[in-house]
Write a protein that holds these residues in place. Structure first.
Motif, PDB file in Angstrom:
ATOM      1  N   GLY A 214      37.899  39.033  44.157  1.00  0.00           N
ATOM      2  CA  GLY A 214      39.111  39.288  44.928  1.00  0.00           C
ATOM      3  C   GLY A 214      38.710  39.655  46.341  1.00  0.00           C
ATOM      4  N   THR A 215      39.628  40.235  47.076  1.00  0.00           N
ATOM      5  CA  THR A 215      39.369  40.604  48.459  1.00  0.00           C
ATOM      6  C   THR A 215      39.389  42.115  48.603  1.00  0.00           C
ATOM      7  OG1 THR A 215      40.441  38.566  49.172  1.00  0.00           O
ATOM      8  CG2 THR A 215      40.144  40.268  50.827  1.00  0.00           C
ATOM      9  N   VAL A 216      38.362  42.635  49.268  1.00  0.00           N
ATOM     10  CA  VAL A 216      38.331  44.050  49.624  1.00  0.00           C
ATOM     11  C   VAL A 216      38.903  44.131  51.034  1.00  0.00           C
ATOM     12  CG1 VAL A 216      36.882  46.073  49.974  1.00  0.00           C
ATOM     13  CG2 VAL A 216      36.323  44.451  48.143  1.00  0.00           C
ATOM     14  N   HIS A 217      40.111  44.646  51.131  1.00  0.00           N
ATOM     15  CA  HIS A 217      40.842  44.642  52.394  1.00  0.00           C
ATOM     16  C   HIS A 217      40.524  45.863  53.248  1.00  0.00           C
ATOM     17  CE1 HIS A 217      43.379  41.186  51.507  1.00  0.00           C
ATOM     18  NE2 HIS A 217      43.450  41.637  50.270  1.00  0.00           N
ATOM     19  N   VAL A 218      40.430  45.642  54.538  1.00  0.00           N
ATOM     20  CA  VAL A 218      40.288  46.716  55.510  1.00  0.00           C
ATOM     21  C   VAL A 218      41.554  47.572  55.474  1.00  0.00           C
ATOM     22  CG1 VAL A 218      40.245  47.165  58.005  1.00  0.00           C
ATOM     23  CG2 VAL A 218      38.748  45.429  57.019  1.00  0.00           C
ATOM     24  N   GLY A 219      41.379  48.891  55.564  1.00  0.00           N
ATOM     25  CA  GLY A 219      42.518  49.790  55.668  1.00  0.00           C
ATOM     26  C   GLY A 219      43.232  50.094  54.375  1.00  0.00           C
ATOM     27  N   LEU A 220      42.708  49.639  53.240  1.00  0.00           N
ATOM     28  CA  LEU A 220      43.323  49.928  51.950  1.00  0.00           C
ATOM     29  C   LEU A 220      42.314  50.658  51.058  1.00  0.00           C
ATOM     30  CD1 LEU A 220      45.205  46.597  51.190  1.00  0.00           C
ATOM     31  CD2 LEU A 220      46.144  48.742  52.072  1.00  0.00           C
ATOM     32  N   PRO A 221      42.801  51.544  50.185  1.00  0.00           N
ATOM     33  CA  PRO A 221      41.886  52.302  49.331  1.00  0.00           C
ATOM     34  C   PRO A 221      41.286  51.446  48.218  1.00  0.00           C
ATOM     35  CG  PRO A 221      44.156  52.855  48.812  1.00  0.00           C
ATOM     36  CD  PRO A 221      44.198  51.938  50.000  1.00  0.00           C
ATOM     37  N   HIS A 222      40.007  51.730  47.958  1.00  0.00           N
ATOM     38  CA  HIS A 222      39.269  51.075  46.872  1.00  0.00           C
ATOM     39  C   HIS A 222      38.411  52.121  46.174  1.00  0.00           C
ATOM     40  CE1 HIS A 222      40.310  47.677  49.455  1.00  0.00           C
ATOM     41  NE2 HIS A 222      40.248  46.954  48.356  1.00  0.00           N
ATOM     42  N   ARG A 223      38.031  51.838  44.954  1.00  0.00           N
ATOM     43  CA  ARG A 223      37.174  52.739  44.182  1.00  0.00           C
ATOM     44  C   ARG A 223      36.038  51.949  43.561  1.00  0.00           C
ATOM     45  NH1 ARG A 223      39.205  57.309  40.197  1.00  0.00           N
ATOM     46  NH2 ARG A 223      39.182  58.306  42.233  1.00  0.00           N
ATOM     47  N   VAL A 224      34.840  52.529  43.618  1.00  0.00           N
ATOM     48  CA  VAL A 224      33.680  51.990  42.914  1.00  0.00           C
ATOM     49  C   VAL A 224      33.372  52.927  41.754  1.00  0.00           C
ATOM     50  CG1 VAL A 224      31.228  51.427  43.041  1.00  0.00           C
ATOM     51  CG2 VAL A 224      32.722  50.901  44.963  1.00  0.00           C
ATOM     52  N   THR A 225      33.164  52.349  40.577  1.00  0.00           N
ATOM     53  CA  THR A 225      32.781  53.111  39.395  1.00  0.00           C
ATOM     54  C   THR A 225      31.492  52.518  38.844  1.00  0.00           C
ATOM     55  OG1 THR A 225      35.103  53.538  38.886  1.00  0.00           O
ATOM     56  CG2 THR A 225      33.505  53.901  37.112  1.00  0.00           C
TER      57      THR A 225
END
Length: 135
Positions: free
Chosen positions: A87-98
């Protein structure tokens, strides 16, 4: 609960809070795994609005490597890592790495990390092998 890493007194690009050019990642335990949340600005993008894939890989590597260190060290260095972008990791949006450990041997440790968006959808994953290093 946020973890205080004992090795942040240096200039690690990923996790050192004192590095003015770094990401300043903060980690938390989630069961047997380790998580970090990030929301990156435009200075980390490749295409407009998209976080550079190399930065995403760095965050995965940092999370897996810190998990290995927190689970008993000693220092482990990355020997190989495979990224899968779904998918796309968007600038300015929250993401989490586990991150989770897969196998732990005397010399090699294998780990995995998943990157999810705010909806919980998988956008990238990594698998890596680390070699335990002695000083």
């Amino acid at each position: 609960m946020t973890l205080a890493l004992p090795w942040t007194d240096h200039d690690c690009f990923g996790c050192a809070p004192g590095n003015p050019h770094g990401l300043g990642l903060v980690f938390a335990r989630e069961g047997a795994g380790l998580t970090t949340d990030f929301d990156l600005g435009h200075h980390y993008e490749s295409y407009p609005g998209v976080v550079h894939g190399g930065i995403v890989a760095l965050i995965c590597d940092e999370t897996m490597g810190n998990l290995i260190m927190l689970d008993g060290g000693p220092l482990a260095v990355t020997t190989s890592m495979r990224m899968r972008y779904v998918g796309t990791v968007h600038v300015g949006l929250p993401h989490r790495v586990t991150a989770h450990l897969i196998t732990v041997g005397p010399d090699l440790v294998k780990a995995t990390a998943d990157v999810s968006d705010a909806r919980g959808d998988l956008v990238a994953s990594a698998t890596a092998t680390y070699h335990r290093s002695t000083p």
